[in-house]
Scaffold this motif. Structure first.
Motif, PDB file in Angstrom:
ATOM      1  N   VAL A  31      18.222  15.249  58.536  1.00 11.55           N
ATOM      2  CA  VAL A  31      17.278  15.897  58.132  1.00 11.55           C
ATOM      3  C   VAL A  31      16.821  16.331  56.616  1.00 11.55           C
ATOM      4  O   VAL A  31      17.683  16.454  56.343  1.00 11.55           O
ATOM      5  CB  VAL A  31      16.446  17.013  59.652  1.00 11.55           C
ATOM      6  CG1 VAL A  31      16.630  16.746  60.844  1.00 11.55           C
ATOM      7  CG2 VAL A  31      18.502  17.731  59.590  1.00 11.55           C
ATOM      8  N   SER A  32      15.540  17.252  56.464  1.00 10.94           N
ATOM      9  CA  SER A  32      15.947  16.943  55.067  1.00 10.94           C
ATOM     10  C   SER A  32      16.217  18.720  54.475  1.00 10.94           C
ATOM     11  O   SER A  32      16.112  18.315  52.906  1.00 10.94           O
ATOM     12  CB  SER A  32      14.109  17.415  54.688  1.00 10.94           C
ATOM     13  OG  SER A  32      13.938  17.756  55.601  1.00 10.94           O
ATOM     14  N   PHE A  99      17.891  23.115  73.131  1.00  8.70           N
ATOM     15  CA  PHE A  99      18.078  24.042  73.624  1.00  8.70           C
ATOM     16  C   PHE A  99      18.763  25.316  73.792  1.00  8.70           C
ATOM     17  O   PHE A  99      19.318  26.167  74.211  1.00  8.70           O
ATOM     18  CB  PHE A  99      17.013  24.261  75.103  1.00  8.70           C
ATOM     19  CG  PHE A  99      15.229  24.106  74.979  1.00  8.70           C
ATOM     20  CD1 PHE A  99      14.560  25.080  74.531  1.00  8.70           C
ATOM     21  CD2 PHE A  99      15.346  22.832  75.058  1.00  8.70           C
ATOM     22  CE1 PHE A  99      12.994  24.699  74.280  1.00  8.70           C
ATOM     23  CE2 PHE A  99      13.471  22.557  75.565  1.00  8.70           C
ATOM     24  CZ  PHE A  99      12.523  23.654  74.276  1.00  8.70           C
ATOM     25  N   VAL A 100      19.732  24.126  74.137  1.00 11.88           N
ATOM     26  CA  VAL A 100      21.764  24.527  74.070  1.00 11.88           C
ATOM     27  C   VAL A 100      21.601  25.830  73.205  1.00 11.88           C
ATOM     28  O   VAL A 100      22.312  27.481  73.507  1.00 11.88           O
ATOM     29  CB  VAL A 100      22.184  24.002  74.523  1.00 11.88           C
ATOM     30  CG1 VAL A 100      23.924  24.053  75.024  1.00 11.88           C
ATOM     31  CG2 VAL A 100      22.434  23.445  76.792  1.00 11.88           C
ATOM     32  N   LEU A 101      21.282  24.635  71.534  1.00 15.06           N
ATOM     33  CA  LEU A 101      21.849  25.582  71.086  1.00 15.06           C
ATOM     34  C   LEU A 101      20.997  27.125  70.625  1.00 15.06           C
ATOM     35  O   LEU A 101      21.558  27.323  70.051  1.00 15.06           O
ATOM     36  CB  LEU A 101      21.853  24.764  69.866  1.00 15.06           C
ATOM     37  CG  LEU A 101      22.976  24.090  69.423  1.00 15.06           C
ATOM     38  CD1 LEU A 101      22.254  22.780  68.196  1.00 15.06           C
ATOM     39  CD2 LEU A 101      24.271  24.533  68.757  1.00 15.06           C
ATOM     40  N   SER A 144      19.180  20.969  65.199  1.00 11.10           N
ATOM     41  CA  SER A 144      19.084  19.943  66.649  1.00 11.10           C
ATOM     42  C   SER A 144      17.896  19.148  67.050  1.00 11.10           C
ATOM     43  O   SER A 144      17.425  19.010  67.182  1.00 11.10           O
ATOM     44  CB  SER A 144      20.088  20.799  67.105  1.00 11.10           C
ATOM     45  OG  SER A 144      19.772  19.427  68.633  1.00 11.10           O
ATOM     46  N   GLY A 145      16.923  21.174  66.569  1.00 12.13           N
ATOM     47  CA  GLY A 145      15.646  20.880  66.868  1.00 12.13           C
ATOM     48  C   GLY A 145      14.560  19.757  66.038  1.00 12.13           C
ATOM     49  O   GLY A 145      13.702  18.409  66.474  1.00 12.13           O
ATOM     50  N   SER A 146      15.062  20.018  64.845  1.00 10.12           N
ATOM     51  CA  SER A 146      13.971  19.041  63.965  1.00 10.12           C
ATOM     52  C   SER A 146      14.401  17.307  63.719  1.00 10.12           C
ATOM     53  O   SER A 146      13.540  16.256  63.932  1.00 10.12           O
ATOM     54  CB  SER A 146      14.313  18.744  62.212  1.00 10.12           C
ATOM     55  OG  SER A 146      13.941  20.173  62.008  1.00 10.12           O
TER      56      SER A 146
END
Length: 215
Positions: A31-32, A99-101, A144-146
């Motif tokens: 990711v960026s 979501f776990v993170l 993780s979300g990105s």
């Protein structure tokens, strides 16, 4: 109970380390605002070592406080959440991994809130291990979300998280939680106005939180 909670923490860390051994990152998307690869190894190594140190030292009579057991249990459970992330990531269940993170971050963050603000002596070093886990899982959750495209792949996300963690670090008078955020910012592959703003914010929040704690 103190010994039992410390054993629980130690076992949780061992499970987390074992789960991390299955990870393979050949096709890892970036990711960026991704830190450089070495930043992850250094961070987790420090987090694991300090967790074992916490499990041992916190059993000593000099390191007693009212909420030590629930704090330790929450801290240990956050490692179990991190352990659950590894197989989800390998199975490409990236939204579940995200979501776990988030759960790991919230548990470790909550554990730090149980450390008494009144403690200002050498015992405050026991606040460092769970704080590092909270700060790093916060950064990891954003990454993780990105990667899962659940949140935008933009440095503005890192800025928002930095503002959130900085605010609560000052409220809780806990500068330690910002150390992983500072590390992530300093080891980024690229820099722009958002990341520089985040860096400045962290460099202001760390001494502010420390000053409030020790005034």
């Amino acid at each position: 109970m103190n010994l039992t909670s410390s054993i629980y923490l130690g076992l949780s860390v061992v499970i987390c380390i074992a789960a991390s051994l299955i990870l393979r990152f050949e096709n890892k998307p970036t990711v960026s605002y991704q830190p450089r690869g070495f930043a992850f190894g250094v961070s987790w190594s420090v987090i694991y070592v300090l967790a074992f140190a916490f499990a041992i030292v916190s059993t000593f009579p000099d390191f007693e406080w009212e909420n030590r057991v629930p704090m330790t249990v929450l801290y240990g459970t956050s490692f179990l959440a991190c352990a659950a992330w590894a197989p989800l990531y390998m199975q490409k269940k990236q939204k579940s991994a995200f979501f776990v993170l988030i759960v790991a971050f919230l548990l470790s963050f909550l554990s730090t809130s149980l450390f008494p603000i009144s403690i200002k002596d050498y015992r405050i070093l026991l606040l460092l291990p769970p704080s590092l886990l909270a700060g790093w899982t916060g950064v990891a959750a954003c990454l993780s979300g990105s990667q899962a495209k659940f949140i935008p792949d933009s440095t503005i996300v890192l800025l928002c998280v930095t503002v959130f963690i900085s605010l609560f670090s000052v409220v809780l008078q806990n500068c330690f939680i910002l150390f992983p955020v500072l590390w992530a910012l300093l080891t980024q592959k690229t820099f722009n106005s958002d990341s520089i703003t985040s860096l400045v914010l962290v460099l202001i929040a760390i001494p502010s939180a420390a000053t409030l704690r020790f005034r």
